[in-house]
Write an enzyme that holds these catalytic residues in place. Structure first.
Site, PDB file in Angstrom:
ATOM      1  N   ARG A 107     -45.832  15.014  68.897  1.00 12.25           N
ATOM      2  CA  ARG A 107     -44.391  14.995  69.146  1.00 12.25           C
ATOM      3  C   ARG A 107     -44.027  16.085  70.146  1.00 12.25           C
ATOM      4  NH1 ARG A 107     -41.409  12.456  65.193  1.00 12.25           N
ATOM      5  NH2 ARG A 107     -39.756  12.553  66.766  1.00 12.25           N
TER       6      ARG A 107
ATOM      7  N   PRO B 143     -33.940   8.099  63.772  1.00 12.48           N
ATOM      8  CA  PRO B 143     -32.746   8.682  63.163  1.00 12.48           C
ATOM      9  C   PRO B 143     -33.116   9.799  62.197  1.00 12.48           C
ATOM     10  CG  PRO B 143     -32.600   6.291  63.146  1.00 12.48           C
ATOM     11  CD  PRO B 143     -33.998   6.631  63.590  1.00 12.48           C
ATOM     12  N   GLU B 144     -32.379  10.898  62.269  1.00 17.17           N
ATOM     13  CA  GLU B 144     -32.658  12.038  61.395  1.00 17.17           C
ATOM     14  C   GLU B 144     -31.775  11.959  60.152  1.00 17.17           C
ATOM     15  OE1 GLU B 144     -33.541  15.723  63.347  1.00 17.17           O
ATOM     16  OE2 GLU B 144     -33.961  14.722  65.250  1.00 17.17           O
TER      17      GLU B 144
ATOM     18  N   LYS C 182     -35.039  10.817  55.283  1.00 20.32           N
ATOM     19  CA  LYS C 182     -34.937   9.631  56.130  1.00 20.32           C
ATOM     20  C   LYS C 182     -35.074   8.333  55.333  1.00 20.32           C
ATOM     21  CE  LYS C 182     -36.892  12.286  59.966  1.00 20.32           C
ATOM     22  NZ  LYS C 182     -37.959  12.379  60.988  1.00 20.32           N
TER      23      LYS C 182
END
Length: 304
Positions: free
Chosen positions: A293, A2-3, A52
């Protein structure tokens, strides 16, 4: 993972349904039993997000610090007075859209008989008279003191969504942090000590909207371009917080009536669109590994 917009939505939801309430805190899984015992029976006084990181502030100067990581999620439910029953977190499980999960059966207050039996490995359960919240799978779940909260915040960069920050001009602070680094901007945007709350989706989309080559050194952007990138991050994450989804494309790309959000396939310019034609210039969108990533970009549009 989740950002930042999702974590700010979580903080707002906790503020709506729990702040001011005396909570029963437990650890059905057992892994957080000692921490739950420290918080059990205390009033929740605040809910705050930075990037976050989520901090739930209880009376007595203690906070519950949660970082959801890749697999963490909160589930909420309650009676008809409990606003915003849903699930938030772990996009692989529940997606960017919060999923309705009314805990009152038919929606009537009389039907609510307290939280349901825990399902799965519930690390923490918070319960008030009217509702509950269950946490599963978080990377960080700890009881911390005020100085420990300050220490976490001191390690983080400015947050585009934070309304109160220790730094008076967060955009300027972001520009200064970029100016000190020759690291590629595609990596710096994922560095939470440079800017807090940006994840893989916003990284790809912000760079595309700025027409920035991900390999551009942070120090070469200059103040004006850095401030423009910051302003777009504020706008993009603000939209995500409002809508509960990451939508970064212009409405002209949506084959929908005005006012409706697009389908996921129309929501992004480059994220997860590798091998497809760029929406703007028709160049093939590329995919590369950037520090472990996935990085998506258009070599035609992002050449600066």
């Amino acid at each position: 993972m989740p950002e930042g917009h999702s974590i700010h939505r979580l903080a707002r939801q906790f503020s709506d349904v729990f702040v001011g309430e005396r909570l029963a805190v437990s650890s059905p899984q057992g892994r957080f039993a000692d921490g739950a015992a420290l918080l059990d029976g205390r009033v929740l006084e605040s809910a705050r997000a930075h990037g976050k990181q989520l901090f739930l502030g209880f009376e007595g100067g203690l906070s519950l610090h949660v970082h959801l990581g890749l697999y963490g999620a909160w589930d909420f439910g309650g009676d008809s007075t409990f606003r915003g029953a849903s699930s938030i977190g772990a996009p692989r499980r529940v997606g960017e859209r919060e999923i309705a999960d009314g805990g009152a059966g038919d929606g009537g207050e009389a039907a609510y008989a307290g939280p349901p039996p825990p399902v799965g490995a519930v690390r923490v359960r918070l319960a008030s008279e009217h509702g509950w919240a269950d946490l599963r799978g978080a990377t960080v779940c700890a009881v911390v003191t005020a100085p420990e909260v300050d220490a976490v915040l001191a390690r983080l960069g400015p947050d585009p969504l934070a309304t109160a920050q220790p730094r008076q001009r967060p955009g300027e602070e972001f520009a200064r942090r970029l100016a000190r680094r020759r690291t590629p901007i595609g990596r710096l945007l994922m560095d939470q000590s440079v800017i807090a709350g940006i994840g893989n989706v916003y990284r790809a989309e912000l760079l595309f909207r700025a027409r920035l080559d991900p390999a551009t050194p942070g120090s070469s952007l200059g103040r004006e371009r850095a401030l423009a990138l910051w302003a777009d991050a504020v706008a993009a994450l603000g939209q995500g917080m409002r809508d509960g989804r990451i939508v970064t494309t212009d409405p002209s790309f949506w084959p929908l009536p005005e006012g409706e959000l697009p389908e996921p396939r129309d929501a992004h310019y480059v994220y997860k669109r590798h091998g497809q034609a760029c929406r703007v210039c028709a160049t093939t969108v590329l995919l590369a590994d950037e520090a472990g990533r996935k990085l998506y970009w258009c070599p035609g549009c992002q050449s600066i």
